[in-house]
Motif scaffolding. Structure first.
Motif, mmCIF file in Angstrom:
data_model
loop_
_atom_site.group_PDB
_atom_site.id
_atom_site.type_symbol
_atom_site.label_atom_id
_atom_site.label_comp_id
_atom_site.label_asym_id
_atom_site.label_seq_id
_atom_site.Cartn_x
_atom_site.Cartn_y
_atom_site.Cartn_z
ATOM 1 N N ALA A 18 0.633 -1.578 -0.041
ATOM 2 C CA ALA A 18 -0.220 0.156 0.112
ATOM 3 C C ALA A 18 0.544 1.114 0.233
ATOM 4 O O ALA A 18 0.545 2.269 -0.743
ATOM 5 C CB ALA A 18 -1.183 -0.277 1.163
ATOM 6 N N ALA A 19 1.987 0.754 1.046
ATOM 7 C CA ALA A 19 2.834 2.176 0.583
ATOM 8 C C ALA A 19 3.905 2.457 -0.557
ATOM 9 O O ALA A 19 3.962 3.483 -0.846
ATOM 10 C CB ALA A 19 3.792 2.293 2.103
ATOM 11 N N MET A 20 3.889 1.507 -1.262
ATOM 12 C CA MET A 20 4.845 1.870 -2.231
ATOM 13 C C MET A 20 3.630 1.662 -2.997
ATOM 14 O O MET A 20 4.471 2.347 -3.825
ATOM 15 C CB MET A 20 5.340 0.189 -3.280
ATOM 16 N N ALA A 21 2.768 1.389 -3.245
ATOM 17 C CA ALA A 21 1.429 2.724 -4.711
ATOM 18 C C ALA A 21 0.965 3.775 -4.216
ATOM 19 O O ALA A 21 0.059 4.838 -5.018
ATOM 20 C CB ALA A 21 0.771 0.925 -4.417
ATOM 21 N N GLY A 22 0.814 3.714 -2.942
ATOM 22 C CA GLY A 22 0.187 4.845 -1.908
ATOM 23 C C GLY A 22 -1.106 5.097 -1.880
ATOM 24 O O GLY A 22 -1.885 5.474 -2.769
ATOM 25 N N VAL A 23 -1.992 3.730 -2.248
ATOM 26 C CA VAL A 23 -3.144 3.703 -1.679
ATOM 27 C C VAL A 23 -3.337 3.299 -0.407
ATOM 28 O O VAL A 23 -2.947 2.149 0.125
ATOM 29 C CB VAL A 23 -3.577 2.575 -2.926
ATOM 30 N N VAL B 231 -5.456 -2.312 -2.434
ATOM 31 C CA VAL B 231 -4.387 -3.403 -2.662
ATOM 32 C C VAL B 231 -4.964 -5.038 -2.788
ATOM 33 O O VAL B 231 -4.140 -5.997 -3.387
ATOM 34 C CB VAL B 231 -3.103 -3.753 -1.297
ATOM 35 N N PHE B 232 -5.280 -5.025 -1.798
ATOM 36 C CA PHE B 232 -6.699 -6.284 -1.800
ATOM 37 C C PHE B 232 -7.381 -6.701 -2.794
ATOM 38 O O PHE B 232 -7.349 -7.317 -4.075
ATOM 39 C CB PHE B 232 -7.477 -6.397 -0.723
ATOM 40 N N GLU C 288 7.000 -4.558 -7.364
ATOM 41 C CA GLU C 288 7.611 -3.205 -7.280
ATOM 42 C C GLU C 288 7.583 -3.207 -9.083
ATOM 43 O O GLU C 288 7.008 -1.963 -9.594
ATOM 44 C CB GLU C 288 9.175 -2.845 -6.745
ATOM 45 N N HIS C 289 7.887 -4.203 -9.955
ATOM 46 C CA HIS C 289 8.065 -4.408 -11.369
ATOM 47 C C HIS C 289 6.242 -4.404 -12.248
ATOM 48 O O HIS C 289 6.488 -3.613 -12.815
ATOM 49 C CB HIS C 289 8.885 -5.594 -11.754
ATOM 50 N N PRO D 83 5.961 7.122 -6.854
ATOM 51 C CA PRO D 83 6.894 7.588 -6.650
ATOM 52 C C PRO D 83 8.390 7.823 -5.467
ATOM 53 O O PRO D 83 9.419 8.096 -5.659
ATOM 54 C CB PRO D 83 7.759 9.192 -7.411
ATOM 55 N N ALA D 84 7.194 8.763 -4.373
ATOM 56 C CA ALA D 84 8.426 8.813 -3.325
ATOM 57 C C ALA D 84 8.832 7.618 -2.802
ATOM 58 O O ALA D 84 8.968 7.124 -1.821
ATOM 59 C CB ALA D 84 6.882 9.310 -2.295
ATOM 60 N N ALA D 85 7.931 6.406 -2.834
ATOM 61 C CA ALA D 85 8.600 4.965 -2.526
ATOM 62 C C ALA D 85 9.423 4.378 -2.954
ATOM 63 O O ALA D 85 10.712 3.516 -2.780
ATOM 64 C CB ALA D 85 7.566 3.696 -2.569
#
Length: 162
Positions: free
Chosen positions: A110-115, A120-121, A148-149, A159-161
């Motif tokens: 969730a942090a990686m995607a900003g959601v 994520v589920f 990430e890929h 982008p921040a993650a």
């Protein structure tokens, strides 16, 4: 006079007849000058060795390791099935690389995607989302690199993650 260096060698041998753990230990003792460690697999029918050989180049290192192995009187070598020769730098790099990939759970994704976690589920139910590699305490864990890929490929990476 040529310059020599230590080469780190891992090899696997098929044996003509099985050996026991005591024989593997004795082989380790016989190859002490090469800092060898021996282990057996396949009910004693396969011998795995890790050792250090000093040689001027990779070919000479492989030849010296082969000679050490075929010179063993305690184990009758049928064939050397695999032989890997590495420099100290290559060995250190390999040892520094984790054998288990970095795993991430729902909160990290969730942090990686900003959601949100709920998003994520929903993403995880979609086609092609990386499958869990492990489930701990009811939480699915996935490869960070694969997630990430996928997020980059689908325009979801925050982008921040990155």
């Amino acid at each position: 006079m040529s310059v020599t260096q230590d080469w780190y060698i891992d090899l696997t041998c098929t044996l003509t007849s099985p050996i026991d753990p005591d024989t593997a230990l004795t082989i380790t003792e016989h190859l002490a000058a090469a800092y060898a460690v021996a282990s057996i697999a396949d009910d004693g029918r396969r011998l795995e060795l890790s050792m250090t050989v000093n040689a001027p180049n990779v070919i000479d290192a492989a030849v010296r390791a082969r000679a050490l192995v075929y010179g063993l009187e305690l184990a009758q070598i049928d064939a050397i099935d695999a032989l890997e020769v590495r420099t100290e730098e290559e060995r250190d790099r390999q040892l520094a690389t984790p054998a288990i990939p970095e795993l991430v759970g729902t909160s990290e994704i969730a942090a990686m995607a900003g959601v949100t976690r709920q998003h994520v589920f929903n993403l995880a139910r979609g086609k092609g989302f990386p499958k869990p590699l492990q489930r701990i305490g009811g939480q699915d864990l996935r490869s960070r690199a694969a997630v990430e890929h996928w997020l980059k490929l689908h325009g979801h990476l925050n982008p921040a993650a990155a």
